[in-house]
Structures are given as structure tokens and as C-alpha cells.
Design a protein around this motif. Structure first.
Motif, PDB file in Angstrom:
ATOM      1  N   ALA A   1       0.834  -1.202   0.000  1.00 49.19           N
ATOM      2  CA  ALA A   1       0.000   0.000   0.000  1.00 49.19           C
ATOM      3  C   ALA A   1       0.867   1.250   0.000  1.00 49.19           C
ATOM      4  N   TRP A   2       0.228   2.367  -0.248  1.00 51.49           N
ATOM      5  CA  TRP A   2       0.921   3.649  -0.238  1.00 51.49           C
ATOM      6  C   TRP A   2       1.453   3.935   1.157  1.00 51.49           C
ATOM      7  N   LEU A   3       2.629   4.537   1.223  1.00 53.37           N
ATOM      8  CA  LEU A   3       3.192   4.973   2.501  1.00 53.37           C
ATOM      9  C   LEU A   3       2.525   6.285   2.903  1.00 53.37           C
ATOM     10  N   ASN A   4       2.339   6.472   4.189  1.00 57.27           N
ATOM     11  CA  ASN A   4       1.694   7.686   4.687  1.00 57.27           C
ATOM     12  C   ASN A   4       2.670   8.851   4.711  1.00 57.27           C
ATOM     13  N   SER A   5       2.138  10.041   4.452  1.00 60.31           N
ATOM     14  CA  SER A   5       2.919  11.273   4.580  1.00 60.31           C
ATOM     15  C   SER A   5       2.729  11.821   5.976  1.00 60.31           C
ATOM     16  N   SER A   6       3.699  12.618   6.408  1.00 62.43           N
ATOM     17  CA  SER A   6       3.636  13.222   7.721  1.00 62.43           C
ATOM     18  C   SER A   6       4.233  14.617   7.645  1.00 62.43           C
ATOM     19  N   THR A   7       3.771  15.502   8.507  1.00 61.02           N
ATOM     20  CA  THR A   7       4.359  16.849   8.550  1.00 61.02           C
ATOM     21  C   THR A   7       5.372  16.968   9.677  1.00 61.02           C
ATOM     22  N   CYS A   8       5.360  16.003  10.621  1.00 67.68           N
ATOM     23  CA  CYS A   8       6.291  16.051  11.755  1.00 67.68           C
ATOM     24  C   CYS A   8       6.519  14.632  12.259  1.00 67.68           C
ATOM     25  N   GLU A   9       7.766  14.280  12.514  1.00 63.15           N
ATOM     26  CA  GLU A   9       8.120  12.969  13.038  1.00 63.15           C
ATOM     27  C   GLU A   9       9.161  13.099  14.124  1.00 63.15           C
ATOM     28  N   LYS A  10       9.149  12.162  15.050  1.00 59.64           N
ATOM     29  CA  LYS A  10      10.153  12.120  16.108  1.00 59.64           C
ATOM     30  C   LYS A  10      11.316  11.269  15.604  1.00 59.64           C
TER      31      LYS A  10
ATOM     32  N   VAL B   1      13.988  13.724  18.912  1.00 58.64           N
ATOM     33  CA  VAL B   1      13.841  15.116  18.483  1.00 58.64           C
ATOM     34  C   VAL B   1      12.718  15.198  17.457  1.00 58.64           C
ATOM     35  N   LEU B   2      11.808  16.141  17.644  1.00 61.37           N
ATOM     36  CA  LEU B   2      10.734  16.336  16.673  1.00 61.37           C
ATOM     37  C   LEU B   2      11.259  17.108  15.471  1.00 61.37           C
ATOM     38  N   VAL B   3      11.088  16.534  14.298  1.00 64.01           N
ATOM     39  CA  VAL B   3      11.530  17.162  13.051  1.00 64.01           C
ATOM     40  C   VAL B   3      10.292  17.405  12.206  1.00 64.01           C
ATOM     41  N   ASP B   4      10.074  18.653  11.800  1.00 62.73           N
ATOM     42  CA  ASP B   4       8.926  18.926  10.940  1.00 62.73           C
ATOM     43  C   ASP B   4       9.396  19.228   9.520  1.00 62.73           C
ATOM     44  N   ASN B   5       8.437  19.356   8.617  1.00 71.30           N
ATOM     45  CA  ASN B   5       8.766  19.522   7.201  1.00 71.30           C
ATOM     46  C   ASN B   5       9.352  20.892   6.878  1.00 71.30           C
ATOM     47  N   LYS B   6       9.408  21.779   7.855  1.00 70.85           N
ATOM     48  CA  LYS B   6      10.036  23.086   7.651  1.00 70.85           C
ATOM     49  C   LYS B   6      11.339  23.204   8.443  1.00 70.85           C
ATOM     50  N   LEU B   7      11.738  22.102   9.095  1.00 63.37           N
ATOM     51  CA  LEU B   7      12.926  22.059   9.956  1.00 63.37           C
ATOM     52  C   LEU B   7      12.865  23.145  11.028  1.00 63.37           C
ATOM     53  N   ASN B   8      11.664  23.340  11.547  1.00 61.53           N
ATOM     54  CA  ASN B   8      11.409  24.333  12.576  1.00 61.53           C
ATOM     55  C   ASN B   8      11.471  23.654  13.946  1.00 61.53           C
ATOM     56  N   MET B   9      12.098  24.290  14.923  1.00 62.93           N
ATOM     57  CA  MET B   9      12.243  23.708  16.251  1.00 62.93           C
ATOM     58  C   MET B   9      11.126  24.122  17.208  1.00 62.93           C
ATOM     59  N   LYS B  10      10.139  24.857  16.737  1.00 57.98           N
ATOM     60  CA  LYS B  10       9.090  25.374  17.623  1.00 57.98           C
ATOM     61  C   LYS B  10       8.373  24.248  18.364  1.00 57.98           C
ATOM     62  N   LEU B  11       7.974  23.207  17.673  1.00 60.83           N
ATOM     63  CA  LEU B  11       7.243  22.118  18.308  1.00 60.83           C
ATOM     64  C   LEU B  11       8.111  21.421  19.357  1.00 60.83           C
ATOM     65  N   GLN B  12       9.395  21.209  19.046  1.00 59.67           N
ATOM     66  CA  GLN B  12      10.324  20.599  19.998  1.00 59.67           C
ATOM     67  C   GLN B  12      10.441  21.463  21.254  1.00 59.67           C
ATOM     68  N   CYS B  13      10.555  22.776  21.074  1.00 63.80           N
ATOM     69  CA  CYS B  13      10.650  23.700  22.208  1.00 63.80           C
ATOM     70  C   CYS B  13       9.364  23.704  23.024  1.00 63.80           C
ATOM     71  N   ASP B  14       8.212  23.660  22.349  1.00 62.35           N
ATOM     72  CA  ASP B  14       6.928  23.625  23.056  1.00 62.35           C
ATOM     73  C   ASP B  14       6.810  22.376  23.928  1.00 62.35           C
ATOM     74  N   VAL B  15       7.212  21.227  23.398  1.00 61.46           N
ATOM     75  CA  VAL B  15       7.142  19.979  24.156  1.00 61.46           C
ATOM     76  C   VAL B  15       8.082  20.038  25.358  1.00 61.46           C
ATOM     77  N   ALA B  16       9.304  20.544  25.160  1.00 58.84           N
ATOM     78  CA  ALA B  16      10.275  20.659  26.257  1.00 58.84           C
ATOM     79  C   ALA B  16       9.765  21.610  27.331  1.00 58.84           C
ATOM     80  N   ALA B  17       9.178  22.739  26.931  1.00 55.21           N
ATOM     81  CA  ALA B  17       8.655  23.708  27.901  1.00 55.21           C
ATOM     82  C   ALA B  17       7.488  23.110  28.687  1.00 55.21           C
TER      83      ALA B  17
END
Length: 160
Positions: free
Chosen positions: A95-104, A108-124
């Protein structure tokens, strides 16, 4: 019905020897860490996208030959770039593989924009939760009491 016992000293070494030839014949970039495998490549043209699909097919054939399976539920596509056409890919004939906008990835959380905001939010959020527990459980608010507690309980886990 064979394998390496979980938690053994030789387990990681034997596993690395076993998967050593995993990247033979692949045209994209492959990254192996323990039992994680990442395939990457530039997908600007139809030829590039076809090359990535061919690499996925090669990986699936390798797994079949070596009596292993990729966990397709954990296989995700992370598209980077503004003009990305969001190509869909298959693993073998499946079957088709699923797409994701953010993965751990390795904690470390890596999003499709290489933005660290989500990682910082989780740490805070984690640090705030630990601080709330400290505040509820400790009567003293003196610096001599709070600083060691914060250093031991809140600061250290944020590094991981």
C-alpha cells in the motif's frame, strides 16, 4: 525462529553486521542507526522521484531476501521544500506509505520546515509539569531548595 537475544552485549554488533549490505545498489542517501533506517533524496524531477521509488523497491527486496520486514506503519514520508509536489511512494507492491508533517527522530521532533518550535513547546510543557510537581510537593520556596531540585529534575530531562 532465530535471532539475537534482546539486551545482549553482542546484539547491536550482530545486527549491524546483518544489515551491513542494506544500502548496496541504492542511489539515494541512506542513514542507519540501530534498527532505524532512513532513505532520503532530492525529488525535483520525475526521474528523481522514480529513483526514490526504485530504492524503496530495492529495500523491500532486501528485506524479503533476508527474511525481515519493514514495519510499514512506521514508514513515513516527510516532504521538505516549498515547491514540493508531495509525491506518493510505495514500499514494494504494498500500500501507499503515509505522509507526515512532523516525526520524532531519535527523541527530536523534526517537521517539514525544519522548525524547532514544536520541539521547544514539548520541552517547555515537560519542564512546566515538573516545576508544578515541585511547587505542590515542596513547602519552601528558597533558592537553596528550589535551584537544586530544578537542576536535578527539570533541566536534565530536557536534554533528552
Amino acid at each position: 525462529m532465530s535471532g539475537v537475544p534482546q539486551g545482549s552485549v553482542l546484539g547491536p554488533v550482530l545486527y549491524n553486521i546483518f544489515i551491513n549490505d542494506l544500502d548496496e545498489g541504492l542511489e539515494g542517501t541512506i542513514i542507519k542507526f540501530a534498527d532505524d533506517t532512513k532513505l532520503g533524496g532530492i525529488a525535483n524531477t520525475p526521474e528523481d522521484r522514480s529513483r526514490i521509488q526504485n530504492d524503496l523497491n530495492r529495500l523491500e527486496r532486501w528485506a524479503e531476501t533476508n527474511k525481515m520486514k519493514f514495519n510499514r506503519d512506521k514508514c513515513k514520508i516527510l516532504h521538505f521544500g516549498r515547491k514540493n509536489e508531495m509525491q506518493r511512494y510505495r514500499m514494494g507492491d504494498g500500500a501507499w506509505l503515509n505522509s507526515s508533517t512532523c516525526e520524532k527522530d531519535l527523541g527530536v521532533l523534526v517537521d517539514n520546515k525544519l522548525n524547532m518550535k514544536l520541539q521547544c513547546d514539548v520541552a517547555a510543557k515537560k519542564a512546566n509539569g515538573i516545576m508544578a510537581c515541585i511547587n505542590r510537593g515542596i513547602a519552601s520556596r528558597s533558592r537553596e531548595v528550589m535551584l537544586p531540585l530544578y537542576s536535578a529534575l527539570a533541566r536534565i530531562p530536557l536534554a533528552f
